[in-house]
Design a protein around this motif. Structure first.
Motif, mmCIF file in Angstrom:
data_model
loop_
_atom_site.group_PDB
_atom_site.id
_atom_site.type_symbol
_atom_site.label_atom_id
_atom_site.label_comp_id
_atom_site.label_asym_id
_atom_site.label_seq_id
_atom_site.Cartn_x
_atom_site.Cartn_y
_atom_site.Cartn_z
ATOM 1 N N GLU B 294 -34.357 28.232 -25.075
ATOM 2 C CA GLU B 294 -34.750 26.991 -24.432
ATOM 3 C C GLU B 294 -33.826 26.928 -23.042
ATOM 4 O O GLU B 294 -34.121 26.541 -22.206
ATOM 5 C CB GLU B 294 -34.527 25.793 -25.218
ATOM 6 C CG GLU B 294 -34.777 24.523 -24.679
ATOM 7 C CD GLU B 294 -34.330 23.367 -25.966
ATOM 8 O OE1 GLU B 294 -35.298 23.404 -26.850
ATOM 9 O OE2 GLU B 294 -33.539 22.740 -25.550
ATOM 10 N N LEU B 295 -32.694 27.281 -23.343
ATOM 11 C CA LEU B 295 -31.817 26.954 -22.016
ATOM 12 C C LEU B 295 -31.997 27.788 -21.116
ATOM 13 O O LEU B 295 -32.035 27.567 -19.846
ATOM 14 C CB LEU B 295 -30.137 27.286 -22.716
ATOM 15 C CG LEU B 295 -29.856 26.345 -23.493
ATOM 16 C CD1 LEU B 295 -28.337 26.837 -24.182
ATOM 17 C CD2 LEU B 295 -29.485 25.019 -22.585
ATOM 18 N N MET B 297 -34.953 29.296 -20.452
ATOM 19 C CA MET B 297 -36.250 28.498 -19.779
ATOM 20 C C MET B 297 -35.889 27.434 -18.887
ATOM 21 O O MET B 297 -36.636 27.462 -17.753
ATOM 22 C CB MET B 297 -37.282 28.122 -21.029
ATOM 23 C CG MET B 297 -38.586 27.517 -20.430
ATOM 24 S SD MET B 297 -39.269 26.423 -21.804
ATOM 25 C CE MET B 297 -38.054 25.135 -21.493
ATOM 26 N N ILE B 298 -35.054 26.547 -19.359
ATOM 27 C CA ILE B 298 -34.795 25.306 -18.369
ATOM 28 C C ILE B 298 -34.271 25.784 -17.236
ATOM 29 O O ILE B 298 -34.468 25.238 -16.053
ATOM 30 C CB ILE B 298 -33.763 24.405 -19.217
ATOM 31 C CG1 ILE B 298 -34.624 23.696 -20.254
ATOM 32 C CG2 ILE B 298 -33.288 23.353 -18.232
ATOM 33 C CD1 ILE B 298 -33.736 22.810 -21.172
ATOM 34 N N LYS B 299 -33.439 26.747 -17.193
ATOM 35 C CA LYS B 299 -32.621 27.474 -16.143
ATOM 36 C C LYS B 299 -33.859 28.098 -14.933
ATOM 37 O O LYS B 299 -33.694 27.928 -13.646
ATOM 38 C CB LYS B 299 -31.938 28.795 -16.365
ATOM 39 C CG LYS B 299 -30.331 28.446 -16.181
ATOM 40 C CD LYS B 299 -29.501 29.620 -16.479
ATOM 41 C CE LYS B 299 -28.192 29.326 -16.209
ATOM 42 N NZ LYS B 299 -27.301 30.268 -16.517
ATOM 43 N N LEU B 301 -36.982 26.932 -14.981
ATOM 44 C CA LEU B 301 -38.008 26.129 -14.563
ATOM 45 C C LEU B 301 -38.468 25.739 -13.391
ATOM 46 O O LEU B 301 -39.646 25.697 -12.775
ATOM 47 C CB LEU B 301 -37.554 24.560 -15.315
ATOM 48 C CG LEU B 301 -38.248 24.360 -16.804
ATOM 49 C CD1 LEU B 301 -37.742 22.901 -17.039
ATOM 50 C CD2 LEU B 301 -39.876 24.403 -16.526
ATOM 51 N N PRO B 302 -37.368 25.812 -12.264
ATOM 52 C CA PRO B 302 -37.797 25.477 -10.815
ATOM 53 C C PRO B 302 -38.643 26.386 -10.630
ATOM 54 O O PRO B 302 -39.730 26.314 -9.877
ATOM 55 C CB PRO B 302 -36.488 25.574 -10.119
ATOM 56 C CG PRO B 302 -35.334 25.084 -11.301
ATOM 57 C CD PRO B 302 -36.008 25.664 -12.436
#
Lengths: 311, 311, 311
Positions: B294-295, B297-299, B301-302
């Motif tokens: 998840e971490l 993926m968030i990174k 995301l942009p």
């Protein structure tokens, strides 16, 4: 930990009933766990993963559970349980805790130093001049406290390293023989705990200031003029360079380095080394500006997704 | 908490001036808050939400603010304020704190146990053999410490449960009458705090090791060979099974279970029970690998959003 | 901090060898850092960013490193180092720590108050009636403890403010001269630390209850009937209104206000003021329901992205 004098390899081998290989004429003068060895030291290794690291270290004598080839100029002690045998040597050479009395007669404290009521200080502690030790502080044996140091009430200096080996029957503790060394002008807050080195020293550099409830693990080395806010927790074997600022409740994992001048915002968690002169935030920690951008993006995600869905 | 002997229901009713309903011949031999009741115990309930739970528990006597039907073989004490009346019984049967002297004359400590200077131990404490209690440790009355236990400086064993009822005029405290029981080979770090059970016992299982600044709440039961790093905070009424590892600054909420062999990474927050033999991370905690994904993926995301926008 | 009596401006100017500007007939009766000044106080300012704030404050005398225009009815002390000169005044007027003995002869404690063994109390402390001070508690000079207060073992009341000015050669400490004032019916957990005000008072309101290992910074003012779970850390100069609940390990940054009745869930980090009567979660903290929604959305992001990619 320094031995009282140098010992020939054969004498060490007899103490732990180990077979010798390599250079039997090596003289041994210290005991150190691998993260801080110097020439003359005996160290130990019991996992193949670390054989190379220890065999190629500065250690002169190595207790090892393998018939490895001995590097030149060193001596190996072949043991079925190096952890146990290293503990045997520590128990043999390290004088046990002496803190039954409030202040041990061997304690030396400098001029104009104030030691308040209810302080307990172990054997061979040295405290410099113009320092103030507030009530309830406990200083374990052999620690060294500098000049113009303030230690607030109920802080603990020199408690044992939290260092255990898992055995089938439970955890086996590596005996601590190290010290805490606190530099001049350091301030330690109320109820802080500074563990001593397992075999070497935990060091707090000159001018560093800690608020209450800070914990510093074994063998951690902290530079000059650092500032740690309340409830910072620092694991063992960490290097923190000069001028680092850690805000409240920051957690630092073991065996890493925080570079000079780094600033870490509150509640951050630090799992690996950080470059100096930057500001960090998050758990796990990241560059603070990137982390802030990420938080802003997450906040606006619902509207971004909405927009994408309606394209 | 055990009563000094068994009492007929009528005698208890008189102490708290309560009306009795149900089986008046029941004999009562203990006082326990609902999370840990045994046959013979008196418990209490003052909120309809919990009536069923307490009425169907093992408790033999129940102080209750309702004319509920009494289950067979039990006795009810009808009260307008069960919390107050339970406190009245505790005050009546529990001897108050006795710790004015450094070590109370009723304390029993085993052979080769070292109690350093500056330790304060309350009445009826028992300490086993070969244990070491470092300076500044405070042990409240009635606690039991095993053999080969180490308790580092300034730790507190047996402070009161943090258990309050909100009244219109402020918080009303449930009086603590429980104990702390520490098993053999346990190590407690400097400045740890272990609260006693509110009526039952807080238990630390054999071989469990805690680093500095760990907090354990009332009535929490910890298994064998657990390892808690510095600054772990565990609320009350938690069950932690054997071989659990909690890394630094982990927080555990009340009234949940952590399964055998679970590992929880640093700074995680645990709001509900966790299965054993898995690794967890995050606040709130999740499976560590999922959290890491998840971490990551968030990174990214942009760039994902960018790509989606340009499709 | 109140001065022993009122002093004419000229007398203060001589003590710190400062030039005077403005109304020389002003009488000065207190020393206070800018966040808590009253008429009659001397305060200081050494950064242009804060000149206006201090010049327009209630302070009657201002030590300042600028030839600013003096507001009517005030007096300025022109200094090349106001921080140093404010410290000089504190050192001149504030009697140094007196805690060498276990309980200082000037301590006043009320009827039925129990002070257990191993407690150390500084000069001029006042403790009310029916309070209990458990072993190992340290109370610094001048603190005031109310009636029916419980302070658990090894708590520290009145340690110095963590307030430093960075100089080229290291950190310079602002001397603390403030107190801690603890209201009636307060409970302080084991190993809590409450710092005193730097010049004013840290205040814990009536009926507030703290679990173990809570830290409260200097000059923080806490209302009535608050509840702080274990390991909460609160910085300096914070205002917490009545009926606030902070769950375990919450961190609060300095110089903010938490409104009446706010509830903050465990491990949250509070970087700015919060409205009352709401529930919050996260680090940095947000409305708890919004934060929960956000966490749920992040969990389902992979499937959302999948869906969007396949549109």
């Amino acid at each position: 930990m320094k031995l009282p004098h140098s010992f020939p390899a054969m004498e060490i081998a007899e103490l732990i009933k180990a077979k010798i290989s390599g250079n039997e004429s090596v003289m041994l003068s210290g005991l150190n766990e691998i993260h801080r060895v110097e020439p003359g030291d005996i160290s130990f290794v019991d996992h193949p993963k670390y054989y190379d690291k220890v065999l190629n270290s500065e250690a002169s004598g190595i207790i090892i559970n393998s018939e490895a080839e001995c590097p030149e100029g060193k001596v190996l002690f072949i043991s079925d349980d190096p952890f146990r045998d290293f503990n045997l040597l520590t128990a043999h050479f390290y004088k046990s805790e002496q803190m039954i009395s409030a202040i041990h007669p061997t304690v030396k404290s400098g001029r104009d130093t104030i030691i308040h009521h209810g302080v307990v200080i172990g054997s061979n502690v040295v405290i410099g001049n113009h320092s103030v030790i507030f009530p309830g502080v406990v200083i374990y044996p052999n620690c060294i406290i500098g000049n113009r140091v303030t230690i607030h009430a109920n802080a603990v200096i020199g408690s044992d390293a939290f260092y255990f080996k898992r055995r089938p029957e439970g955890y086996d503790k590596l005996k601590s023989s190290g010290r805490v060394i606190i530099g001049d002008e350091v301030e330690i807050g109320a109820s802080c705990t500074i563990d001593r080195g397992v075999t070497a020293d935990t060091i707090i550099g000159q001018g560093t200031k800690m608020d209450n409830h800070v914990h510093v693990g074994h063998d951690t080395v902290i530079g000059r003029n650092c500032l740690f806010a309340a409830k910072v927790g620092i694991a063992g074997v960490v290097t923190i360079e000069d001028d680092v600022i850690l805000w409240g409740q920051v957690g630092v994992q073991k065996d890493l380095t925080i570079g000079k001048g780094a600033v870490v915002l509150g509640q951050s968690g630090i799992p690996k080394s950080l470059e100096g002169n930057k500001t960090y935030f998050g758990s796990p920690v990241r560059d603070a500006r990137e982390k802030m951008k990420e938080l802003a993006m997450i906040k606006s995600l619902p509207s971004i997704i909405d927009k994408l869905s309606n394209t």
